[in-house]
Design a protein around this motif. Structure first.
Motif, PDB file in Angstrom:
ATOM      1  N   LEU A 178       0.822  -1.205   0.000  1.00 36.98           N
ATOM      2  CA  LEU A 178       0.000   0.000   0.000  1.00 36.98           C
ATOM      3  C   LEU A 178       0.858   1.259   0.000  1.00 36.98           C
ATOM      4  N   LEU A 179       1.942   1.241   0.764  1.00 33.04           N
ATOM      5  CA  LEU A 179       2.807   2.417   0.826  1.00 33.04           C
ATOM      6  C   LEU A 179       3.506   2.652  -0.508  1.00 33.04           C
ATOM      7  N   ALA A 219      -5.592   5.291   6.828  1.00 28.26           N
ATOM      8  CA  ALA A 219      -6.218   6.118   7.858  1.00 28.26           C
ATOM      9  C   ALA A 219      -7.598   6.601   7.438  1.00 28.26           C
ATOM     10  N   ARG A 220      -7.833   6.755   6.137  1.00 25.36           N
ATOM     11  CA  ARG A 220      -9.128   7.247   5.645  1.00 25.36           C
ATOM     12  C   ARG A 220     -10.194   6.157   5.621  1.00 25.36           C
ATOM     13  N   TYR A 221      -9.784   4.915   5.778  1.00 24.45           N
ATOM     14  CA  TYR A 221     -10.742   3.808   5.707  1.00 24.45           C
ATOM     15  C   TYR A 221     -11.600   3.802   6.967  1.00 24.45           C
ATOM     16  N   LEU A 275      -7.599  -9.628   9.241  1.00 24.31           N
ATOM     17  CA  LEU A 275      -6.358  -8.918   8.915  1.00 24.31           C
ATOM     18  C   LEU A 275      -6.637  -7.459   8.575  1.00 24.31           C
ATOM     19  N   LEU A 276      -7.672  -7.214   7.799  1.00 25.71           N
ATOM     20  CA  LEU A 276      -8.006  -5.844   7.415  1.00 25.71           C
ATOM     21  C   LEU A 276      -8.310  -4.988   8.627  1.00 25.71           C
ATOM     22  N   GLN A 319     -10.283  -4.073  -0.667  1.00 29.63           N
ATOM     23  CA  GLN A 319     -11.330  -3.388   0.093  1.00 29.63           C
ATOM     24  C   GLN A 319     -10.993  -1.929   0.373  1.00 29.63           C
ATOM     25  N   LEU A 320      -9.707  -1.601   0.364  1.00 26.64           N
ATOM     26  CA  LEU A 320      -9.292  -0.248   0.735  1.00 26.64           C
ATOM     27  C   LEU A 320      -9.646   0.784  -0.327  1.00 26.64           C
ATOM     28  N   GLY A 321     -10.040   0.338  -1.504  1.00 27.06           N
ATOM     29  CA  GLY A 321     -10.468   1.290  -2.526  1.00 27.06           C
ATOM     30  C   GLY A 321     -11.865   1.816  -2.289  1.00 27.06           C
TER      31      GLY A 321
END
Length: 680
Positions: free
Chosen positions: A320-321, A331-333, A434-435, A661-663
């Motif tokens: 992700l980084l 952080a926005r999730y 995990l998420l 899922q982070l999208g």
């Protein structure tokens, strides 16, 4: 066959297997080196002409295309016959490309006329002198990143009074991290691999401490080279700017070389010890490690769990980084922004942060759904670390504690023959776990308190069980269900312990049954409802209403009197919910069959409410149940040796799912930018 002959046969077989494995590793390493040594196809984008864009990467790179140009129509220079486009000094000509580069880019410009000023993403690039005839200039630059809707862009601006006949961008250096500047690395790596291949094939009697030292140094050097290559490819990024296929080939190859070098130098390099020569370091370390593990099993398990969880976070965060260049996507999730808001405002219904666009659509008391356990820890650590970092640090530590306590629970009460393996496995299983222990959410703390409380309960440490249970209650709204599970078990235990036939009258039966209840446990567990009263008292002070959480107008409880409606909420998740219900129900059945009634009733009390959820995210709301309905009932299956071979595949699947899922489900960008300003 004599014992010595059998020993020699086994030794020869193991030596053959080792050499075959080594040859396989070497073959893969050579393939990795071949990929790294191959210069990917050059990428050129022609900015002028009837075909405004082209890429000889063809289908591998669909993101490189000229989006908009303000050049005037093509003209013909009658004296030279050249086709050109004119730019005016007062009207900059711009070209916008859906492309970007973290590495140096080459711009070839052919023009004639007055001086031309060139800018890239708003930064001055060059001032080219006037030329009476068409002349070619080559400019090299690394553009400043410019993000816009749809992805990163490269915007070129030309100002002057001139005629431009050609403008071509060459991105080939973007995908030459190996050979563009450091061709000698290829020769070094090839030499090291050849040396290692020779050493691996030498008979044991020719192997000396010197060869072991060379292999050790060679492997470490190869690891350094692999890390350097990894750093270069990671700096390039992928996220659609350029050829993602090439990026992952290069990154995977570099990481393989790194791991190969480390494995060879640490494990497979010949070394010398008091018993003579050996092919691996593991036999030397195995005995002291096993002795230390036997003497300090919890400490050894803690080390393994720390390493495993750190590796998981490296994998999860690392991609992700690289892709997004920061922690914002994590952080926005949701519910991260909600917990940040609650930590900053501490439930002040009049705080200005509630007026931000991403938050104003919610009622002021909506934020009481974010219980204060996680919020308070973020707020306490914020003066030292800021507000963002504590979200991840708290969850990392909580997950470690969860893993260690789960290990002790499985080991001390005989629930598993391989408790350490299961503890590592359940750092990333089930699917949503995990998420949610990696982003800003309270599930990590909640699961930590659940296993802490149950472990103390099993140890008959009633007040400690109540204390950890109180921690759960102030962390998650559904934490109070655990008190219900304890209550059901204590009632069931009293029913088993009390002999109904001994009582002559109904009143005697009732009083005898009441006397059989474990009132010492009940006394300790009273800390849990008291914790809920404390939370609601806080809301009474901040919102002026003791029952503010219950009166939230938004649907935060997602409960409906008709069961299984979650199967009709979303076509994308309904199938998974169905099978998860079956797995959990089967787990409860297995617990009942094994007469593990304490686990059964706790799993039951967390499972049943999910049947009445009117929400598609059943997996998330089922997380509190999994230590009871998944870990212990299916331990016999998950301990099987074959599961270990499939575990990496399962991990890959979990990672891919979690990244995907982070999208979605995150605070929109402008509100996040304003929120960061207020968090300072």
């Amino acid at each position: 066959m004599t014992e010595d002959a059998q020993h020699n046969h086994t030794k020869q077989s193991s030596g053959l297997i080792f050499r075959l494995a080594t040859l396989g590793m070497l073959l893969l390493a050579f393939v990795a080196l071949l990929i790294l040594s191959t210069v990917p196809p050059e990428l050129e984008v022609s900015l002028l002409g009837s075909n405004s864009s082209k890429s000889n990467l063809q289908g591998l790179n669909q993101f490189v295309s000229v989006q908009r140009t303000s050049f005037s129509a093509l003209q013909i220079d009658e004296s030279s016959g050249k086709t050109f486009q004119r730019i005016a000094s007062d009207t900059p000509a711009t070209i916008r490309l859906a492309a970007f580069s973290y590495h140096q880019v080459s711009l070839k410009l052919v023009f004639q006329g007055d001086p031309v000023q060139v800018q890239a993403n708003g930064q001055p690039l060059a001032a080219l002198p006037s030329t009476p005839a068409f002349k070619e200039y080559q400019l090299y630059f690394t553009p400043v990143r410019l993000d816009s809707e749809g992805g990163p862009f490269l915007v070129l601006s030309f100002t002057g009074d001139a005629q431009i006949s050609a403008a071509t961008l060459d991105f080939s250096r973007q995908w030459q991290p190996f050979l563009s500047d450091s061709a000698y690395l290829s020769a070094i790596a090839t030499g090291l691999l050849t040396l290692l291949a020779v050493l691996s094939l030498l008979p044991g009697r020719f192997r000396t401490p010197l060869s072991g030292l060379v292999a050790l140094v060679g492997g470490l050097a190869l690891s350094v080279i692999g890390l350097m290559l990894t750093e270069r490819t990671l700096a390039a990024g992928f996220s659609g700017e350029f050829n993602a296929v090439a990026f992952w080939l290069l990154t995977g190859s570099a990481l393989y070389l790194t791991m190969f070098g480390l494995v060879w130098s640490v494990i497979a390099a010949p070394i010398i010890n008091k018993d003579g020569y050996t092919l691996a370091l593991y036999p030397v370390l195995k005995t002291p490690w096993l002795a230390w593990q036997a003497r300090y099993p919890t400490a050894a398990a803690t080390v393994v769990i720390i390493v495993a969880n750190t590796g998981l976070m490296f994998l999860f965060y690392g991609v992700l980084l690289v892709n997004d260049g920061g922690w914002d996507v994590l952080a926005r999730y949701w519910d991260g922004p909600g917990y940040l808001l609650a930590a900053k405002t501490f439930y002040d219904p009049h705080d200005s942060m509630l007026a931000l666009p991403g938050f104003s659509k919610y009622s002021n008391i909506y934020w009481s759904a974010h219980f204060p356990g996680y919020v308070l820890l973020i707020r306490v650590l914020a003066p030292l670390l800021g507000y963002i970092a504590p979200m991840f640090i708290i969850n990392f530590v909580a997950t470690l504690i969860f893993g260690v306590v789960l290990y002790r629970l499985l080991k001390d009460f005989g629930y598993s023959t391989k408790p350490l393996w299961l503890s590592v496995l359940f750092l990333f299983l089930p699917l949503r776990w995990l998420l949610y222990h990696s982003v800003g959410a309270s599930e990590g703390m909640a699961l930590m308190f659940i296993v802490l409380s149950f472990y103390a309960f099993k140890k008959q440490q009633w007040w400690l069980a109540g204390l950890w249970g109180a921690g759960l209650v102030v962390t998650r709204a559904n934490g109070i269900f655990m008190l219900g599970g304890y209550g059901l078990y204590l009632l069931w235990e009293a029913r088993i312990g009390f002999k109904m036939a001994q009582a002559k009258t109904t009143m005697a039966r009732i009083s005898g049954y009441i006397a059989a209840i474990n009132w010492r446990a009940v006394a300790g567990l009273t800390l849990m409802p008291l914790a809920l009263v404390a939370v609601f008292s806080l809301y009474a002070v901040r919102y002026g209403d003791f029952f503010a959480y219950i009166k939230i107008p938004e649907d935060v409880k997602h409960v409906f009197p008709v069961p299984l409606l979650s199967l009709a909420v979303s076509a994308t998740r309904s199938e998974g919910n169905f099978y998860y219900y079956i797995i959990e129900a089967a787990g409860l059945a297995l617990l009942w069959r094994r007469k593990l009634y304490d686990l059964f009733w706790l799993g039951f009390i967390f499972f049943v409410p999910t049947l009445f959820m009117l929400h598609d995210d059943v997996l998330r709301y089922s997380l509190p149940a999994f230590p009871f309905v998944l870990v212990v009932p299916y331990a016999w299956l998950l301990e099987a040796k074959i599961v270990r071979y499939f575990a990496p595949i399962a991990l890959l699947g979990v990672l891919i799912y979690s990244w995907s899922q982070l999208g979605y489900n995150k605070l929109e960008g402008e509100s996040w930018r304003q929120m960061l300003e207020l968090l300072k």
